[in-house]
Design a protein around this motif. Structure first.
Motif, mmCIF file in Angstrom:
data_model
loop_
_atom_site.group_PDB
_atom_site.id
_atom_site.type_symbol
_atom_site.label_atom_id
_atom_site.label_comp_id
_atom_site.label_asym_id
_atom_site.label_seq_id
_atom_site.Cartn_x
_atom_site.Cartn_y
_atom_site.Cartn_z
ATOM 1 N N GLY A 368 0.806 -1.216 0.000
ATOM 2 C CA GLY A 368 0.000 0.000 0.000
ATOM 3 C C GLY A 368 0.834 1.260 0.000
ATOM 4 O O GLY A 368 0.464 2.267 -0.623
ATOM 5 N N ASP A 369 1.960 1.242 0.684
ATOM 6 C CA ASP A 369 2.802 2.428 0.778
ATOM 7 C C ASP A 369 3.320 2.847 -0.596
ATOM 8 O O ASP A 369 3.226 4.009 -1.000
ATOM 9 C CB ASP A 369 3.981 2.165 1.720
ATOM 10 C CG ASP A 369 3.553 1.828 3.133
ATOM 11 O OD1 ASP A 369 2.766 0.884 3.302
ATOM 12 O OD2 ASP A 369 4.006 2.510 4.077
ATOM 13 N N ILE A 370 3.864 1.874 -1.332
ATOM 14 C CA ILE A 370 4.430 2.229 -2.633
ATOM 15 C C ILE A 370 3.331 2.424 -3.670
ATOM 16 O O ILE A 370 3.533 3.150 -4.652
ATOM 17 C CB ILE A 370 5.458 1.165 -3.084
ATOM 18 C CG1 ILE A 370 6.286 1.675 -4.250
ATOM 19 C CG2 ILE A 370 4.783 -0.147 -3.416
ATOM 20 C CD1 ILE A 370 7.101 2.923 -3.944
ATOM 21 N N ALA A 371 2.162 1.833 -3.473
ATOM 22 C CA ALA A 371 1.056 2.051 -4.415
ATOM 23 C C ALA A 371 0.725 3.531 -4.524
ATOM 24 O O ALA A 371 0.483 4.053 -5.613
ATOM 25 C CB ALA A 371 -0.177 1.261 -3.985
ATOM 26 N N VAL A 372 0.704 4.238 -3.388
ATOM 27 C CA VAL A 372 0.340 5.650 -3.410
ATOM 28 C C VAL A 372 1.554 6.557 -3.625
ATOM 29 O O VAL A 372 1.403 7.715 -4.038
ATOM 30 C CB VAL A 372 -0.396 6.062 -2.114
ATOM 31 C CG1 VAL A 372 -1.694 5.291 -1.998
ATOM 32 C CG2 VAL A 372 0.456 5.854 -0.872
ATOM 33 N N PHE A 373 2.743 6.040 -3.383
ATOM 34 C CA PHE A 373 3.937 6.887 -3.468
ATOM 35 C C PHE A 373 4.668 6.755 -4.798
ATOM 36 O O PHE A 373 5.547 7.553 -5.106
ATOM 37 C CB PHE A 373 4.904 6.524 -2.324
ATOM 38 C CG PHE A 373 6.052 7.474 -2.145
ATOM 39 C CD1 PHE A 373 5.855 8.740 -1.615
ATOM 40 C CD2 PHE A 373 7.339 7.110 -2.516
ATOM 41 C CE1 PHE A 373 6.919 9.623 -1.440
ATOM 42 C CE2 PHE A 373 8.417 7.972 -2.353
ATOM 43 C CZ PHE A 373 8.199 9.237 -1.807
ATOM 44 N N ALA A 374 4.320 5.772 -5.604
ATOM 45 C CA ALA A 374 5.082 5.499 -6.819
ATOM 46 C C ALA A 374 5.232 6.705 -7.737
ATOM 47 O O ALA A 374 6.328 6.938 -8.277
ATOM 48 C CB ALA A 374 4.475 4.316 -7.569
ATOM 49 N N PRO A 375 4.181 7.511 -7.998
ATOM 50 C CA PRO A 375 4.389 8.680 -8.864
ATOM 51 C C PRO A 375 5.425 9.661 -8.314
ATOM 52 O O PRO A 375 6.213 10.234 -9.080
ATOM 53 C CB PRO A 375 2.992 9.312 -8.937
ATOM 54 C CG PRO A 375 2.054 8.187 -8.654
ATOM 55 C CD PRO A 375 2.754 7.356 -7.626
ATOM 56 N N THR A 376 5.423 9.855 -7.005
ATOM 57 C CA THR A 376 6.423 10.736 -6.398
ATOM 58 C C THR A 376 7.810 10.145 -6.539
ATOM 59 O O THR A 376 8.770 10.830 -6.898
ATOM 60 C CB THR A 376 6.086 10.965 -4.918
ATOM 61 O OG1 THR A 376 4.797 11.568 -4.812
ATOM 62 C CG2 THR A 376 7.113 11.853 -4.252
#
Length: 785
Positions: A368-376
C-alpha cells in the motif's frame, strides 16, 4: 550464462559470521590477464575482497528478493586485482534477510538455516585462454571478528578476534575447516538489474551531550538510515555499546517505537586503534546513545571527552543508490523543507526494496505504501529498474497465493501466517492495487511499455480477482480491507477505524484499477482485454453511483470519499460541482487540517484543485497545526512521519503500538507539489509532451522544478511580481509542451523560453469545474485536449 560453481557453507551453524577464502595461483604461459569478472551471490548478505581490497562498494548484497524463486547475483570487473601470479579471494557472509529475524513475531531463518555463498571468477588471458575459479569443496572457512549480526538487533564485533591477512595470499589457513558443498539450484540466480545499496554520504555529530540520566547522546541532526562508524582506542576487552533511536523523549532515547528491535551495536576493543563499521545491519535513527566510551564521564574533563567522541563517530547513510532526477523548491522555506523530508524518507526506505520504515521490527515491502507513493518516487529518482524488479517479486508471490497480491513483498506472512488482525487474507484495495498502480506510474513517468508488458499478467490477475469478490450489488464491500489507513480520527490502537467507509474506498479503487487495465491493454494492443476491463470499470462506476451517491452526498460524507470519487472519475460532469463544494466544506470544517489517511491523502489536493478550490488546497497544504503536512516540520522533523501525530504537541511519542518517524507514504503530496506548484507534469507518458501549468496561490512568490526526463532536462521557474508572473521554461529536445498560466495557453517547442504573463493569485482558484480526469492518468495532469 550457466554456473559451474556450487553454493558452499560452513558446517558450523553458530552465530558468528563465517569467512570463506581461496588462494589462487594463475597458470603461466598465456600472457597477461585481459579480463576478470567475479560473479557473486549468497544465501545471506555478503562482501567479497581480493588481496584485502573490497571488489566493490556494494552493501548488503544480494539484497532481499523472493528467495524461493529469485536470488540476485552481481558481477564485478576485477581485472586490475588479478594481474599478479598469486592472489586470494575472501568472502564474509552475514544473516541478512535470509537467516536473520523478520517481522514482529520473532521469526528467524524463514528461507533456510544455512548461510552460503556462490562465486565464480572468470579470467581471460591475452592468448584467449580462460581460467575459472569457482566456489567448491576446496575453499576454507572460519569465523572472524563479527560474532553476531541481525538487521533488527544490530551487530556485535570483537576486534580481538580479527584475523589480519585472512583475505591475502600467504595466510596460514591450515586450521580452517573445509567447506561443505550444498545442493545448488542455480536456476534461481538472476543477474541484478537494480542499483546496489551503497554508502550515500557521511555525517558528523551535530552535538554530543549527556542525557538527564547521564548517558552520552550523539545527535546527528537528521533522521537517517545506516549505522555509526566508531574509531576508538582503549583497553583490550573493554566494550562500547551504540544504541539507536529516531527521537528523544524527556531527553532519553525513545525506544518504544523500536518494539522488539534492539537496534544496538556492541564493540569489544583490541587495545589498539579500532575502527568498527557494522555493515551487516542497518538502523533508522537520528540519535545514538554511546555507553562505555573511554573517559566518559570524566567530570571537568567531559568537554574534552565529548570532543574526542565527536571525532570518533561518523554516521554512514546507506540506501539503494538510485539516481536523483527531480527537484523542487519554492519561496516558503517550510514547504521546501517538507519536500526535502520526502526525499530523505524515500532514500531511507528504498533499501534493496521499497520498505515501510527503517527502525522497528518490520522494514517490510508493504504494497500500500508504494502504491500511493510510486508517482512521487518516479519523479524524484530514476526508480524504473528498482521498482520493476520489486514488481517481479510481487508477481511471483501473487502467483504463489493463487492470484492474490500479498500485503507485503516479499511475502513474509506466507511463512509466518497472516496476523489475526489482517484476516481473512484476500485481495485488498490500494495494497493489492499496487500490482496495477505501480507499473502504471512507471509508464507515465518513463514512457517505456516494457514495464507494462512484463507486469500485465499480474495486473490482470489482480483486477480479475477483485471482480470475483464483488457483491451481488456490484460493489466491493466484503472481506478484510485496510480502508483509509491512519486517518487521523482513528484511535492510536486501531488505525483502520477511519471515517471513510471501507466499501466506498475499495469500490473506488477497484474502478481505478479496472480503468488502468483497460488503458494498459490498449497500449499493449490487447483489444479483447480492453473491452473486458472497460466493461468491468463501467459496471463498478454504475454500482458506485447507485449504492453510494444520493442527495448530493457520498456515503460516509468525508474528505476521502469525495477525493477518490472526483479524482478517479466516478462522477459525471454535472456532479463535480457539488462534490467539490462538499469536499471544500469538509476541509474547511476541519479547520483546513488533514482528515484523510493512506487512501485519501494522495488525492485530496487534486480533488480540490480540479473542482475550483485551489485556495482550500493551499490552505490545507500550508496548515501548520496538527494534523498537517507541515506540523512535523514545525517540530524539526527531517523525514515524513508514519502518523500525522507520531509526536504529540507536548513532545511525547504517539501512544500507538505502531509509530515511525521515517515513513514515506504521506509524502505522496510531493507529486501535487511538482505538478501544481512547480508546474511540471507529463501530458503524455515519458514526457514526450509536457504540461506546464503552475497554479499560483498560497502566498508563494516563486517556485522552481526540474526533471531529467527520458528526453532530457525539463524545468519550470516562475516568480511573481504583483499580478504578473515571469516564467522560464526549458523543454527538452524531441518534446513539446503546452503552457497554461492564467488565461494564457501556448505551445512550446524544445528549447528555452522566457515570458511574462498576467495572473490573479487571489482568484486563481475561481474557475469553473473541469471535466472529470481520466483515472488511469491519476497523479498526472488531466488529459490535454
Amino acid at each position: 550464462m550457466s554456473w559451474t560453481a556450487r553454493f558452499i557453507s560452513s558446517r558450523d551453524e553458530g552465530t558468528a559470521a563465517p569467512l570463506f577464502r581461496r588462494e589462487v595461483v594463475l597458470p603461466t604461459g598465456h600472457g597477461e590477464v585481459v579480463s576478470a569478472v567475479l560473479r557473486l551471490a549468497a544465501h545471506g548478505v555478503c562482501e567479497a575482497s581480493i588481496d584485502g581490497r573490497p571488489v566493490s562498494d556494494e552493501l548488503l548484497a544480494p539484497g532481499w528478493t523472493s528467495y524461493e524463486w529469485r536470488t540476485r547475483y552481481s558481477e564485478h570487473d576485477v581485472t586490475e586485482r588479478v594481474r599478479g601470479e598469486r592472489f586470494a579471494i575472501g568472502i564474509r557472509v552475514g544473516n541478512g534477510w535470509y537467516r536473520g529475524r523478520l517481522g514482529w513475531e520473532g521469526a528467524r531463518a524463514l528461507y533456510g538455516s544455512r548461510l552460503a555463498v556462490i562465486a565464480e571468477l572468470r579470467i581471460r588471458f591475452a592468448d584467449g585462454h580462460h581460467h575459472l575459479v569457482a566456489t567448491d569443496s576446496e575453499w576454507r572457512t572460519s569465523t572472524g571478528e563479527t560474532i553476531a549480526d541481525d538487521l533488527y538487533d544490530g551487530q556485535r564485533i570483537d576486534a580481538r578476534r580479527a584475523r589480519p591477512g585472512w583475505d591475502r595470499p600467504g595466510f596460514d589457513d591450515s586450521e580452517w575447516a573445509h567447506v561443505e558443498e550444498l545442493p545448488s539450484d542455480t536456476s534461481e540466480l538472476v543477474a541484478s538489474t537494480v542499483p546496489p545499496v551503497r554508502r550515500l554520504r557521511e555525517i558528523a555529530p551535530a552535538s554530543i551531550a549527556p542525557s538527564p540520566s547521564g548517558r552520552m547522546i550523539a545527535d546527528f541532526g537528521e533522521d537517517i538510515v545506516g549505522w555509526v562508524r566508531v574509531t576508538v582506542s582503549g583497553a583490550a576487552g573493554s566494550r562500547i555499546t551504540v544504541r539507536h533511536a529516531e527521537v528523544l523523549e524527556e531527553g532519553e532515547l525513545a525506544i518504544r517505537p523500536l518494539r522488539s528491535a534492539r537496534a544496538t551495536d556492541e564493540y569489544t576493543l583490541s587495545g589498539g586503534i579500532d575502527v568498527f563499521e557494522p555493515t551487516f545491519t542497518f538502523h533508522g535513527f537520528r540519535y545514538a546513545e554511546i555507553e562505555g566510551w573511554p573517559g566518559w564521564p570524566a567530570g571537568s574533563a567531559s568537554d574534552r571527552v565529548a570532543a574526542d567522541v565527536a571525532t570518533g563517530l561518523t554516521a554512514v547513510v546507506v540506501g539503494s543508490d538510485l539516481p536523483r532526477i527531480g527537484r523542487f523548491s519554492c519561496s516558503d522555506p517550510e514547504l521546501t523543507r517538507l519536500h526535502e523530508n520526502v526525499v530523505r524518507s524515500a532514500q531511507g526506505n528504498f533499501l534493496s526494496l521499497p520498505t515501510d520504515c527503517p527502525q522497528r521490527d518490520e522494514r517490510l515491502g508493504w504494497t500500500g505504501d508504494i502504491a500511493v507513493f510510486a508517482p512521487t518516487a518516479a519523479f524524484l529518482f530514476d526508480a524504473q529498474a528498482f521498482l520493476a524488479d520489486w514488481l517481479r517479486d510481487l508477481a511471483l508471490e501473487q502467483q504463489a497465493n493463487g492470484g492474490v497480491v500479498p500485503y507485503v513483498v516479499p511475502d513474509l506472512f506466507r511463512h509466518t501466517g497472516i496476523p489475526p488482525a489482517l484476516e481473512p487474507f484476500d485481495a485488498t484495495a490500494v495494497w493489492g492495487d499496487a500490482a496495477a498502480w505501480v507499473p502504471w506510474a512507471l509508464w507515465q513517468a518513463y514512457g517505456d511499455p516494457a514495464v507494462l508488458r512484463e507486469a500485465y499478467p499480474s495486473m490482470a490477475a489482480h483486477a480479475r480477482r477483485v471482480r470475483s469478490l464483488l457483491s451481488a450489488d456490484g460493489v466491493w464491500d466484503a472481506g478484510f480491507q485496510f480502508g483509509d489507513w491512519l486517518d487521523p480520527t482513528a484511535p492510536p490502537d486501531d488505525p483502520m477505524a477511519a471515517a471513510a467507509d471501507p466499501g466506498v474506498v475499495a469500490t473506488a479503487s477497484a474502478y481505478r484499477t479496472a480503468r488502468i487495465l483497460s488503458e494498459t491493454a490498449a497500449v499493449l494492443g490487447r483489444s479483447g482485454d480492453v473491452a473486458e476491463f472497460e466493461a468491468q470499470a463501467e459496471a463498478l462506476r454504475a454500482a458506485f453511483r447507485r449504492l453510494f451517491v444520493s442527495d448530493r452526498t457520498i456515503t460516509s460524507d468525508c474528505a476521502t470519499v469525495y477525493s477518490l470519487a472526483i479524482v478517479f472519475g466516478l462522477l459525471d460532469d454535472d456532479q463535480l460541482g457539488w462534490a467539490g463544494d462538499r469536499l471544500a466544506e469538509s476541509v474547511a470544517a476541519s479547520g483546513h487540517r488533514i482528515s484523510t489517511g493512506f487512501a485519501g491523502t494522495p488525492f485530496v489536493l487534486d480533488a480540490l484543485t480540479l473542482t475550483g478550490h485551489l485556495d482550500d488546497a493551499y490552505r490545507l497544504l500550508l496548515q501548520r497545526e496538527c494534523p498537517s503536512w507541515l506540523y512535523p516540520v514545525t517540530l524539526g522533523a527531517t523525514t515524513i512521519w508514519e502518523r500525522w501525530d507520531s509526536m504529540l504537541p507536548n513532545g511525547a511519542v504517539n501512544p500507538g503500538e505502531m509509530t515511525s518517524f521515517n515513513h514515506y507514504a504521506f509524502g505522496a503530496v510531493a507529486d501535487w507539489m511538482h505538478r501544481s506548484i512547480g508546474g511540471l507534469a507529463p501530458a503524455e507518458p515519458g514526457y514526450r509532451r509536457i504540461l506546464v501549468e503552475p497554479r499560483v496561490g498560497g502566498g508563494i512568490s516563486w517556485a522552481e522544478t526540474s526533471l531529467e526526463t527520458p528526453l532530457g532536462r525539463a524545468s519550470v521557474r516562475w516568480e511573481l511580481e504583483g499580478e504578473r508572473a515571469h516564467l522560464a521554461v526549458v523543454v527538452p529536445p524531441g518534446s513539446t509542451a503546452l503552457l497554461r498560466v492564467g488565461d494564457l495557453e501556448r505551445e512550446l517547442a524544445g528549447g528555452s523560453h522566457e515570458l511574462t504573463v498576467p495572473v490573479s493569485p487571489s482568484v486563481s482558484a475561481a474557475a469553473a469545474p473541469v471535466p472529470a480526469p481520466n483515472p488511469a492518468s491519476l497523479n498526472s495532469p488531466r488529459p490535454v485536449a
